[in-house]
Motif scaffolding. Structure first.
Motif, PDB file in Angstrom:
ATOM      1  N   CYS A  76      11.410  11.736  -2.882  1.00  0.00           N
ATOM      2  CA  CYS A  76      11.104  13.039  -3.484  1.00  0.00           C
ATOM      3  C   CYS A  76      12.162  14.038  -3.047  1.00  0.00           C
ATOM      4  N   ASP A  77      12.551  14.902  -3.957  1.00  0.00           N
ATOM      5  CA  ASP A  77      13.445  16.010  -3.618  1.00  0.00           C
ATOM      6  C   ASP A  77      12.897  17.284  -4.241  1.00  0.00           C
ATOM      7  N   ALA A  78      13.681  18.325  -4.270  1.00  0.00           N
ATOM      8  CA  ALA A  78      13.194  19.609  -4.775  1.00  0.00           C
ATOM      9  C   ALA A  78      12.897  19.568  -6.269  1.00  0.00           C
ATOM     10  N   ASP A  79      13.457  18.599  -6.977  1.00  0.00           N
ATOM     11  CA  ASP A  79      13.251  18.527  -8.421  1.00  0.00           C
ATOM     12  C   ASP A  79      12.097  17.618  -8.835  1.00  0.00           C
ATOM     13  N   GLY A  80      11.665  16.719  -7.938  1.00  0.00           N
ATOM     14  CA  GLY A  80      10.582  15.817  -8.310  1.00  0.00           C
ATOM     15  C   GLY A  80      10.548  14.581  -7.439  1.00  0.00           C
ATOM     16  N   CYS A  81       9.814  13.549  -7.887  1.00  0.00           N
ATOM     17  CA  CYS A  81       9.701  12.289  -7.153  1.00  0.00           C
ATOM     18  C   CYS A  81      10.112  11.137  -8.057  1.00  0.00           C
ATOM     19  N   TYR A  82      10.586  10.074  -7.442  1.00  0.00           N
ATOM     20  CA  TYR A  82      11.184   8.987  -8.192  1.00  0.00           C
ATOM     21  C   TYR A  82      10.792   7.639  -7.590  1.00  0.00           C
ATOM     22  N   ALA A  83      10.899   6.606  -8.409  1.00  0.00           N
ATOM     23  CA  ALA A  83      10.754   5.223  -7.963  1.00  0.00           C
ATOM     24  C   ALA A  83      12.043   4.493  -8.297  1.00  0.00           C
ATOM     25  N   ASN A  84      12.650   3.902  -7.265  1.00  0.00           N
ATOM     26  CA  ASN A  84      13.938   3.242  -7.468  1.00  0.00           C
ATOM     27  C   ASN A  84      14.939   4.181  -8.138  1.00  0.00           C
ATOM     28  N   GLY A  85      14.850   5.476  -7.841  1.00  0.00           N
ATOM     29  CA  GLY A  85      15.783   6.450  -8.376  1.00  0.00           C
ATOM     30  C   GLY A  85      15.493   6.885  -9.795  1.00  0.00           C
ATOM     31  N   GLY A  86      14.405   6.343 -10.384  1.00  0.00           N
ATOM     32  CA  GLY A  86      14.099   6.691 -11.777  1.00  0.00           C
ATOM     33  C   GLY A  86      12.638   7.041 -11.964  1.00  0.00           C
ATOM     34  N   ALA A  87      12.100   6.618 -13.103  1.00  0.00           N
ATOM     35  CA  ALA A  87      10.727   6.979 -13.459  1.00  0.00           C
ATOM     36  C   ALA A  87       9.713   6.363 -12.503  1.00  0.00           C
ATOM     37  N   LEU A  88       8.648   7.082 -12.252  1.00  0.00           N
ATOM     38  CA  LEU A  88       7.558   6.584 -11.415  1.00  0.00           C
ATOM     39  C   LEU A  88       6.778   5.502 -12.162  1.00  0.00           C
ATOM     40  N   PRO A  89       6.177   4.558 -11.448  1.00  0.00           N
ATOM     41  CA  PRO A  89       5.386   3.528 -12.125  1.00  0.00           C
ATOM     42  C   PRO A  89       4.142   4.125 -12.765  1.00  0.00           C
ATOM     43  N   ASP A  90       3.652   3.476 -13.827  1.00  0.00           N
ATOM     44  CA  ASP A  90       2.380   3.907 -14.383  1.00  0.00           C
ATOM     45  C   ASP A  90       1.244   3.354 -13.515  1.00  0.00           C
ATOM     46  N   GLN A  91       0.018   3.796 -13.816  1.00  0.00           N
ATOM     47  CA  GLN A  91      -1.099   3.418 -12.956  1.00  0.00           C
ATOM     48  C   GLN A  91      -1.323   1.912 -12.926  1.00  0.00           C
ATOM     49  N   ALA A  92      -1.244   1.264 -14.062  1.00  0.00           N
ATOM     50  CA  ALA A  92      -1.489  -0.182 -14.100  1.00  0.00           C
ATOM     51  C   ALA A  92      -0.483  -0.947 -13.246  1.00  0.00           C
ATOM     52  N   THR A  93       0.784  -0.554 -13.335  1.00  0.00           N
ATOM     53  CA  THR A  93       1.820  -1.225 -12.534  1.00  0.00           C
ATOM     54  C   THR A  93       1.591  -1.005 -11.057  1.00  0.00           C
ATOM     55  N   PHE A  94       1.271   0.216 -10.666  1.00  0.00           N
ATOM     56  CA  PHE A  94       1.015   0.521  -9.262  1.00  0.00           C
ATOM     57  C   PHE A  94      -0.200  -0.239  -8.755  1.00  0.00           C
ATOM     58  N   GLU A  95      -1.289  -0.243  -9.495  1.00  0.00           N
ATOM     59  CA  GLU A  95      -2.495  -0.942  -9.042  1.00  0.00           C
ATOM     60  C   GLU A  95      -2.248  -2.439  -8.898  1.00  0.00           C
ATOM     61  N   ASN A  96      -1.461  -2.996  -9.783  1.00  0.00           N
ATOM     62  CA  ASN A  96      -1.149  -4.421  -9.672  1.00  0.00           C
ATOM     63  C   ASN A  96      -0.388  -4.714  -8.391  1.00  0.00           C
ATOM     64  N   ASP A  97       0.524  -3.801  -8.016  1.00  0.00           N
ATOM     65  CA  ASP A  97       1.269  -3.951  -6.765  1.00  0.00           C
ATOM     66  C   ASP A  97       0.322  -3.934  -5.568  1.00  0.00           C
ATOM     67  N   ILE A  98      -0.652  -3.024  -5.562  1.00  0.00           N
ATOM     68  CA  ILE A  98      -1.626  -2.950  -4.462  1.00  0.00           C
ATOM     69  C   ILE A  98      -2.430  -4.239  -4.387  1.00  0.00           C
ATOM     70  N   ARG A  99      -2.919  -4.715  -5.521  1.00  0.00           N
ATOM     71  CA  ARG A  99      -3.733  -5.938  -5.514  1.00  0.00           C
ATOM     72  C   ARG A  99      -2.914  -7.145  -5.057  1.00  0.00           C
ATOM     73  N   THR A 100      -1.640  -7.151  -5.382  1.00  0.00           N
ATOM     74  CA  THR A 100      -0.781  -8.253  -4.935  1.00  0.00           C
ATOM     75  C   THR A 100      -0.688  -8.279  -3.413  1.00  0.00           C
TER      76      THR A 100
END
Length: 384
Positions: A76-100
């Protein structure tokens, strides 16, 4: 979170380790019986282990829990937050990562989940970057983790002696967001005991001030962070004792136990856990088991262990029989002599225990029993 040299939180007693600490559950030492204290359930030790070859602390009574590592490389910086330098994951992708991660670490549906996203911990940021990270935690990452695993308490790995942006951290532990704290409490090989204790106390005090009543589960490791070398059993026991005096639990993070140098800490941990869970050695006799190479047995072979049974009581013991007990992952036992005679006070009897470990056995350590019919002694080994 990861100390150098590594590949990747049980019930206790507050008075166990006061005064002079003696390793009594070690291989090659006299194993002493122990009973859990009445308040044992006040303290829970969790274990984060997933790789093949880990010592499997759950067999000693530790509770499996999950750490979700930062696969998205959040920033995160003053302009926003990022994942791998780009767009943040959607909820389904993030939840799948947690379940994994939950599946990899093997905890049940109520086991704690620790989010290890160190680059966006608000204490490490300032200004608008910290506010943006706070919003990401509050509006997405924490709620999504709860949605992924509704029965699991959720916490954040952090450096809790740091107090920057404490008001933001406090808000993250309100309104159904974070359920507990998980501060780093690892040890460097040159770190003084006084410094370690001071840092631990600062972390716990800060956490308890921010969210009174929430659990604090410090992260411990039996290996030093700078060298990867294993610490002594005495040091590990001292740290667990200090954590218990301040909190209701701890996390043992992905440790290794693969060689004789690891015997002291794993033996001490096994002894502590026997006391904490009320499963320690018990019975009228004591047993000394001398394992070659400190505590190491051969995977894919048989190791001979001289065993001496001693009557430390004041009356003659009853005659009894040695009983082989199957160990985890197919480990088997046999004795050269089974019939233990009646022993006068101070009397001894000897036999040889053969421990056979299958080649396919994968755990780094195993908790075995020497059962002499009227009681048993726990025996901890490392398979190599």
């Amino acid at each position: 979170m990861r100390p150098p040299g590594h590949t990747a939180p049980i019930r206790a007693l507050r008075t166990l380790l006061t005064g002079a600490l003696v390793l009594t559950a070690a291989l090659g030492a006299t194993l002493l019986p122990g009973a859990a204290p009445a308040h044992a359930a006040e303290f829970t030790v969790y274990t984060d282990e997933r790789a093949v070859g880990q010592p499997d602390l759950a067999q000693y009574g530790a509770v499996r829990a999950t750490v979700a590592y930062d696969a998205f490389h959040f920033t995160c910086d003053a302009d926003g937050c990022y994942a791998n330098g780009g767009a943040l994951p959607d909820q389904a992708t993030f939840e799948n990562d947690i379940r994994t991660y939950v599946g990899e670490f093997g905890g049940d549906s109520t086991a704690p989940i620790v989010l290890d996203y160190e680059n966006i911990v608000v204490t490490a940021l300032s200004g608008q970057a910290a506010t943006n990270a706070f919003d990401l935690w509050k509006n997405e990452l924490i709620p999504w983790t709860h949605d992924a695993e509704p029965g699991a308490p959720v916490g954040m790995y952090g450096y809790d002696w740091q107090t920057a942006n404490n008001t933001l951290t406090q808000q993250l532990h309100q309104d159904g967001l974070f359920d507990f704290f998980a501060p780093r409490a690892y040890t460097g090989s040159t770190q003084t005991a006084a410094n370690w204790t001071s840092t631990l106390k600062s972390s716990v005090a800060n956490d308890q001030a921010l969210a009174p009543g929430q659990p604090v589960y410090p992260y411990l490791s039996p290996q030093f962070t700078d060298t990867g070398a294993s610490m002594s059993g005495t040091l590990l026991a001292s740290e667990i004792s200090q954590v218990q005096a301040l909190t209701t639990g701890a996390v043992m993070w992905e440790p290794s136990a693969a060689a004789a140098a690891d015997c002291p800490w794993i033996e001490q941990f096994a002894y502590i856990m026997g006391q904490l869970t009320g499963t320690g050695s018990s019975g009228p006799l004591s047993v000394t088991a001398t394992v070659p190479n400190t505590c190491v047995v051969t995977r894919g072979g048989t190791t001979s262990v001289p065993v001496t049974v001693t009557n430390n009581g004041t009356a003659t013991s009853a005659a009894t029989v040695m009983r082989p007990v199957a160990g985890p992952q197919g480990i088997t036992e046999s004795y050269t002599s089974y019939d233990v005679p009646a022993l006068a006070p101070g009397g001894t009897w000897t036999t040889t225990l053969s421990i056979t470990v299958p080649a396919a056995q994968t755990d780094g350590s195993a908790l075995l029993e020497i059962d002499y019919g009227t009681g048993f002694q726990r025996l901890t080994v490392i398979a190599a």
